[in-house]
Design a protein around this motif. Sequence first.
Motif, mmCIF file in Angstrom:
data_model
loop_
_atom_site.group_PDB
_atom_site.id
_atom_site.type_symbol
_atom_site.label_atom_id
_atom_site.label_comp_id
_atom_site.label_asym_id
_atom_site.label_seq_id
_atom_site.Cartn_x
_atom_site.Cartn_y
_atom_site.Cartn_z
ATOM 1 N N ASP A 2 2.022 36.727 11.919
ATOM 2 C CA ASP A 2 0.889 36.340 12.759
ATOM 3 C C ASP A 2 1.430 35.920 14.119
ATOM 4 O O ASP A 2 2.374 35.128 14.203
ATOM 5 N N ILE A 3 0.823 36.448 15.184
ATOM 6 C CA ILE A 3 1.260 36.121 16.541
ATOM 7 C C ILE A 3 0.066 35.589 17.314
ATOM 8 O O ILE A 3 -1.000 36.216 17.336
ATOM 9 N N SER A 4 0.230 34.445 17.922
ATOM 10 C CA SER A 4 -0.860 33.852 18.697
ATOM 11 C C SER A 4 -0.321 33.303 20.013
ATOM 12 O O SER A 4 0.888 33.109 20.179
ATOM 13 N N LEU A 5 -1.233 33.071 20.926
ATOM 14 C CA LEU A 5 -0.866 32.563 22.245
ATOM 15 C C LEU A 5 -1.358 31.129 22.380
ATOM 16 O O LEU A 5 -2.533 30.837 22.164
ATOM 17 N N ARG A 6 -0.441 30.225 22.722
ATOM 18 C CA ARG A 6 -0.776 28.826 22.921
ATOM 19 C C ARG A 6 -0.214 28.375 24.263
ATOM 20 O O ARG A 6 0.525 29.107 24.916
ATOM 21 N N GLN B 84 6.491 53.000 22.863
ATOM 22 C CA GLN B 84 7.694 52.196 23.084
ATOM 23 C C GLN B 84 7.803 51.072 22.054
ATOM 24 O O GLN B 84 8.886 50.779 21.546
ATOM 25 N N ILE B 85 6.676 50.449 21.746
ATOM 26 C CA ILE B 85 6.672 49.385 20.737
ATOM 27 C C ILE B 85 7.161 49.917 19.394
ATOM 28 O O ILE B 85 8.037 49.334 18.753
ATOM 29 N N ASN C 213 -4.586 45.022 21.448
ATOM 30 C CA ASN C 213 -4.242 46.191 20.626
ATOM 31 C C ASN C 213 -2.733 46.343 20.405
ATOM 32 O O ASN C 213 -2.297 46.788 19.336
ATOM 33 N N LYS C 214 -1.926 45.927 21.384
ATOM 34 C CA LYS C 214 -0.474 46.091 21.234
ATOM 35 C C LYS C 214 0.110 45.039 20.298
ATOM 36 O O LYS C 214 0.950 45.353 19.446
ATOM 37 N N ILE C 215 -0.328 43.810 20.456
ATOM 38 C CA ILE C 215 0.209 42.754 19.606
ATOM 39 C C ILE C 215 -0.233 42.952 18.163
ATOM 40 O O ILE C 215 0.483 42.581 17.217
ATOM 41 N N LYS C 216 -1.409 43.559 17.966
ATOM 42 C CA LYS C 216 -1.889 43.846 16.604
ATOM 43 C C LYS C 216 -0.984 44.846 15.899
ATOM 44 O O LYS C 216 -0.764 44.756 14.691
ATOM 45 N N GLU D 201 0.429 42.414 29.446
ATOM 46 C CA GLU D 201 0.959 43.726 29.071
ATOM 47 C C GLU D 201 1.451 43.737 27.631
ATOM 48 O O GLU D 201 1.285 44.724 26.912
ATOM 49 N N LEU D 202 2.052 42.648 27.190
ATOM 50 C CA LEU D 202 2.574 42.558 25.829
ATOM 51 C C LEU D 202 1.451 42.568 24.793
ATOM 52 O O LEU D 202 1.566 43.232 23.762
ATOM 53 N N PHE D 203 0.365 41.853 25.083
ATOM 54 C CA PHE D 203 -0.751 41.782 24.132
ATOM 55 C C PHE D 203 -1.634 43.027 24.201
ATOM 56 O O PHE D 203 -2.138 43.491 23.188
ATOM 57 N N GLY D 204 -1.803 43.594 25.391
ATOM 58 C CA GLY D 204 -2.611 44.796 25.541
ATOM 59 C C GLY D 204 -4.095 44.509 25.592
ATOM 60 O O GLY D 204 -4.555 43.393 25.340
#
Length: 322
Positions: free
Chosen positions: A39-43, A80-81, A27-30, A20-23
């Motif tokens: 820069d936000i990434s998932l590890r 909301q973001i 699209n949401k995290i962008k 939900e956070l990334f979309g």
Amino acid sequence: MLVSTVQKTIDIYKAEIIRELFGEYDNKIKVIQQLLNVDISLRQKGIIIVGEKKQVELCAKIIFKLVKIIKDERNLSLQQIRYVINSIGTENENNSEDLKNEIVFVTEKGKPIKPMTFGQKEYLEIIKSNDLTLAVGPAGTGKTYLAVAMAVKALKNEEVSRIILTRPAVEAGESLGFLPGDMKEKVDPYLRPLFDALFDILGAEKFEKYMDRDIIEVAPLAFMRGRTLNYAFIILDEAQNTTKEQMKMFLTRLGVGSKIVVIGDITQIDLPKVKNCGLIHATKVLKDIEEVGIQLLTAKDIVRHTLVRKIVAAYERNESDH
């Protein structure tokens, strides 16, 4: 001058929260990355934020707030973001919890409608408390959509028996008589924003049923003359294009058990003489009447694309320079 970057890890392991956070397609995290310049990434360790120290700390704070929204509401919108990002460091930041449970109505598809800013929250409270509300504000502040949601809610709760939508049908010198088609075809383009809101809130089937049964009535402002509107929720949109005379005529149509919401943007007046604007005149003439609520929404209440807020601010600066 080189700016040093830092890295921060946020431990979030629940797949549904991350999703939900990334979309969809991130699209949401962008949006968060673009607005905060990080820069936000998932590890495997969690969410990694990289950027200038101040922005990384700010981003982490915002992500914690967004995760809380997801846990409370199970979804997260782009509006909301943007609101959370814009409210950080303002007087609204500490009060943001007050907004989350303010659901006005749930659409046919299950989407909750709620105020996204404190200006919108005040607007809804004014509509609840007054039989006549004048709402003035720029594009994107939710004036029309929230008014329609309140109208549908009043109809569902049997507080009114019908919804009446109207607006001045003379714009930029073009009158209805010169437009092709029957009356419905002539009026439809003028009332499209109201139709879109009703269609979204009610769903296609219920919208058509209400229109066929005249539970929802659509008419140009000129057709209000001589009528008394009882037990109705009446919305006058684009009111900045009414004259003083038209506004007086319309407001005196208010009947027993009815509510009126008048909506307009005084930066988009198409009248030949601005001084004859019925909306501006009404806010001055009626300001001391206790039963009349007046809400002034500002650029802070814009919940469309972030660029809309910047466009409105740029035009306001330009006006003040002349």
